[in-house]
Scaffold this motif. Structure first.
Motif, PDB file in Angstrom:
ATOM      1  N   PHE B 546      10.547  14.111  -5.725  1.00 25.52           N
ATOM      2  CA  PHE B 546      10.654  13.041  -4.731  1.00 25.52           C
ATOM      3  C   PHE B 546      10.710  13.655  -3.327  1.00 25.52           C
ATOM      4  N   ALA B 550       7.971  13.191  -0.234  1.00 21.77           N
ATOM      5  CA  ALA B 550       8.360  12.651   1.073  1.00 21.77           C
ATOM      6  C   ALA B 550       7.972  13.621   2.179  1.00 21.77           C
ATOM      7  N   LYS B 551       8.102  14.907   1.899  1.00 21.66           N
ATOM      8  CA  LYS B 551       7.799  15.918   2.921  1.00 21.66           C
ATOM      9  C   LYS B 551       6.288  16.054   3.138  1.00 21.66           C
ATOM     10  N   ASN B 554       5.006  10.975   3.111  1.00 21.26           N
ATOM     11  CA  ASN B 554       6.114  10.370   3.840  1.00 21.26           C
ATOM     12  C   ASN B 554       7.054   9.696   2.843  1.00 21.26           C
ATOM     13  N   PHE B 555       8.193   9.259   3.351  1.00 16.20           N
ATOM     14  CA  PHE B 555       9.222   8.705   2.476  1.00 16.20           C
ATOM     15  C   PHE B 555       8.704   7.477   1.726  1.00 16.20           C
ATOM     16  N   ARG B 556       7.880   6.691   2.432  1.00 17.43           N
ATOM     17  CA  ARG B 556       7.358   5.472   1.818  1.00 17.43           C
ATOM     18  C   ARG B 556       6.477   5.783   0.613  1.00 17.43           C
ATOM     19  N   ALA B 558       6.664   8.459  -1.259  1.00 18.49           N
ATOM     20  CA  ALA B 558       7.538   8.935  -2.344  1.00 18.49           C
ATOM     21  C   ALA B 558       8.197   7.742  -3.048  1.00 18.49           C
ATOM     22  N   LEU B 559       8.622   6.776  -2.254  1.00 19.66           N
ATOM     23  CA  LEU B 559       9.270   5.595  -2.810  1.00 19.66           C
ATOM     24  C   LEU B 559       8.296   4.796  -3.687  1.00 19.66           C
TER      25      LEU B 559
END
Lengths: 70, 589
Positions: B546, B550-551, B554-556, B558-559
């Protein structure tokens, strides 16, 4: 003729290639000699030998490479 | 996460910054490892190094930071890895060590000219002169040095030949006046490369004088559909046999007897001396005691499969087999929106999704990166998870393992096709250099296996113990039962699993094998095993994956992957259970 129609195990010369940095740096440039090794099934790439190296080139790209027999 | 990426910080005590550059697969990482002692992962295919690494070197009492830059054919950017290389050059350096492949000088000279145009003091390592000589290629290094206007040191990096002289020169040229290099157009560079290569190298035809070894003999065969495809299939079956058979044997003969006969009684005795039977005793060495399961699961059960998998992976990497596999399956990969070269990061995903996702930096389009980075966490089990699945399912029937893998391939195919349609952009067709097939160096191979095993143990052990400790606490305090009651409609009614199986949905977030291992002691029937295996197979990526998603994106993103994997896992698992139910209802099963 295009690279995809070139006969297996024959020596050829590249006449022109589509604009591609990757092709150039791998030695696939106009004026270079190559040997056609094999074409992969199911629309897979052609394998050529150039400067003693094997390069796999998609048939889509190889169709745009013009070649002649040496 | 940290173990997958080597240090990236420049030591403030370093007086100089030296860049290590060159074409892909010319041995830069070998030079880096020899100088810094940092064991970078090396392999026989282009694009092994997709991120830069920093190590310290001391020469004549002066410390320098050596930066291993991702290999690049040219500074005209075609992939993210090449973008990193260009950024490193733009940020400046005190000197550059540029590695040239003596067996393919002309092509390497193009990058050499591009580097020289930055007017940073540069020294060249003419690497693999031994292989070039065997091929009848002799290069006049002195003449080449004159023509390039920079020192050229002939050498063989894997044997350490020429490396002392190279380092000496890399320091000597710092702050020394260099000839200015003028910018040439791409065509002028290729002309110049051809001209210089013709001047400095002589070629002899040695093909008649030398007997080909086994690897050279099968080199051509492995790129032809016949017998290349049967060889590839046989290799994969052999690899799987070695991993499953070898792992099972090691587990049964050595690790489980050691664990059950020595470790468990010792631990129970030790804890029993200080802690009286009760809650704490059970949390430590009880049914789900973390001093017991925290060692049994990762070491006695999973490690044997991990060990054999790493042997197989390292062998395939070092021999140059993986790009060949990519060529052979390119036609099939196109059907799922990818190209044959994508098989390399996907294959790495069977080890761990983190290096697989990082490996997509070598991809030449964002779409390709996103497709691979979605299907790897979704349907490629990591080695720990695969080991756990073999333990859970294989002990009942190996067919169950094959069934779960077959479902994963089917989902991979469907997901690839859907993503190809949904994601914008295009995947560039395959243009790939096929490295020579080489006999892996056994010392280097086992060093790599050892390094990976060390990473596995370090990465697996702490989160595993913490997670099992947490599970044990939930189990002993009755919290697990209450949680199980809450999600009972999902776990019991929809999936057909016992209520206590709800724990895997929590632990699976920490590490993927923890979505499997707790099912071991639940006395599941064969249908439940299949459902449990499938849910665990597709269930969400672990914390480390995860983080890397994200890295890298982006976080979205990964989500979205976490959500997608959870929904797919529960959906397919549930469908299987409901289909079994339906068959039972109509009296088929």
């Amino acid at each position: 003729m295009t690279m995809t129609t070139f006969s297996k195990n024959k020596l050829g010369k590249i006449l022109s290639t589509p604009e591609s940095t990757l092709l150039k740096v791998l030695g696939v440039r106009a004026g270079k000699d190559f040997i056609m090794k094999v074409t992969q099934p199911f629309g897979g790439p052609v394998i050529i030998e150039i400067d003693n190296r094997k390069i796999a080139i998609s048939q889509v790209v190889a169709n745009e490479i013009l070649v002649a027999e040496c | 996460m940290s173990c997958h990426e080597i240090n990236k910080r420049i030591d403030p005590n370093s007086k100089y910054k030296i860049l290590l550059m060159g074409n892909p697969n010319v041995g830069k990482s070998v030079v880096f490892s020899k100088y810094t002692g940092i064991e970078a992962i090396t392999a026989n295919y282009p694009g092994t190094t997709v991120s830069y690494s920093v190590g310290n070197i001391v020469h004549e009492n002066e410390q320098a930071s050596l930066i291993d830059v991702p290999g690049t054919y040219s500074l005209e950017v075609t992939s993210e890895a090449e973008d990193i290389a260009k950024e490193m050059l733009n940020s400046g350096a005190d000197s550059i060590i540029a590695v040239l492949d003596a067996t393919n000088l002309e092509r390497n000279l193009n990058l050499a000219f591009e580097i020289l145009e930055y007017n940073i003091p540069t020294v060249f390592l003419l690497n693999m002169v031994d292989v070039a000589e065997r091929k009848g290629i002799m290069i006049d290094a002195k003449k080449l040095s004159e023509l390039l206007g920079a020192p050229v040191i002939p050498g063989v990096a894997v044997l350490g030949r020429g490396l002392n002289r190279l380092l000496d020169n890399a320091y000597k040229i710092i702050n020394k006046e260099q000839p200015r290099h003028i910018e040439l157009s791409q065509d002028e560079k290729w002309e110049k490369a051809k001209k210089i290569a013709n001047i400095v190298q002589t070629k002899e035809d040695v093909s008649q004088d030398r007997k080909k070894n086994f690897w050279e003999k099968i080199d051509n065969l492995t790129v032809s559909p016949w017998p290349g495809l049967p060889i590839a299939i046989a290799t994969m079956i052999g690899a799987m046999g070695l991993i499953v058979g070898g792992g099972k044997a090691l587990r049964a003969v050595l690790l489980l007897p050691l664990f059950n006969n020595y470790y468990v009684p010792f631990m129970e005795g030790l804890v029993g001396r200080f802690v009286s039977p009760g809650l704490l005793y059970n949390i430590l060495v009880g049914e789900l005691g973390f001093l017991i399961k925290g060692v049994e699961w990762p070491i006695a059960l999973v490690l044997p499969y991990v060990f054999f998998f790493y042997i197989v992976l390292s062998f395939l990497e070092d021999s140059g087999f993986l790009p060949r596999l990519g060529i052979l399956v390119d036609g099939v990969m196109q059907k799922i929106g990818l190209q044959g070269g994508s098989i390399i990061p996907i294959f790495l995903g069977y080890g761990c999704a983190v290096p697989a996702i990082l490996g997509t930096r070598a991809a030449t389009s964002e779409k390709e990166r996103k497709i691979i980075s979605t299907i790897v966490p979704l349907c490629v089990p990591c080695v720990s998870q695969l080991g756990a699945l073999v333990v859970l399912l294989g002990d009942h029937s190996f067919m169950l393992v094959l069934a779960v893998l077959a479902i994963s391939f089917l989902v991979m195919f469907i997901a690839g096709r859907v993503l190809d349609k949904v994601l914008p952009g295009k995947v560039n067709p395959i243009i790939l250099e096929v490295p020579n097939l080489l006999q892996p160096n056994m010392t280097a191979l086992f060093r790599k296996v050892r390094m990976r095993l060390k990473h596995f143990i370090l990465e697996a052990e702490l989160p595993m113990i913490l997670a099992i400790g947490f599970a044990s606490l939930m189990f002993e305090t009755g919290a697990l039962i209450r949680f199980g009651e809450i999600i009972s409609p999902l776990v019991v009614n929809w999936l057909g699993l016992p209520q206590e199986a709800s724990i895997v949905l929590i632990l699976g977030i920490v590490r993927r094998e923890l979505a499997v291992l707790p099912l071991l002691d639940m006395g599941l029937g064969i249908r439940q095993l299949l459902v449990g295996g499938v849910v665990a197979m597709f269930y969400m990526p672990c914390v480390a994956v995860f983080g890397v998603l994200a890295k890298e994106f982006n976080f979205r993103f990964a989500l979205k992957i976490a959500l997608l994997t959870t929904v797919v896992a529960l959906f397919i698992g549930g469908i299987i259970h409901q289909v079994f139910n339906l068959f039972a209802l109509i009296g088929v099963a």
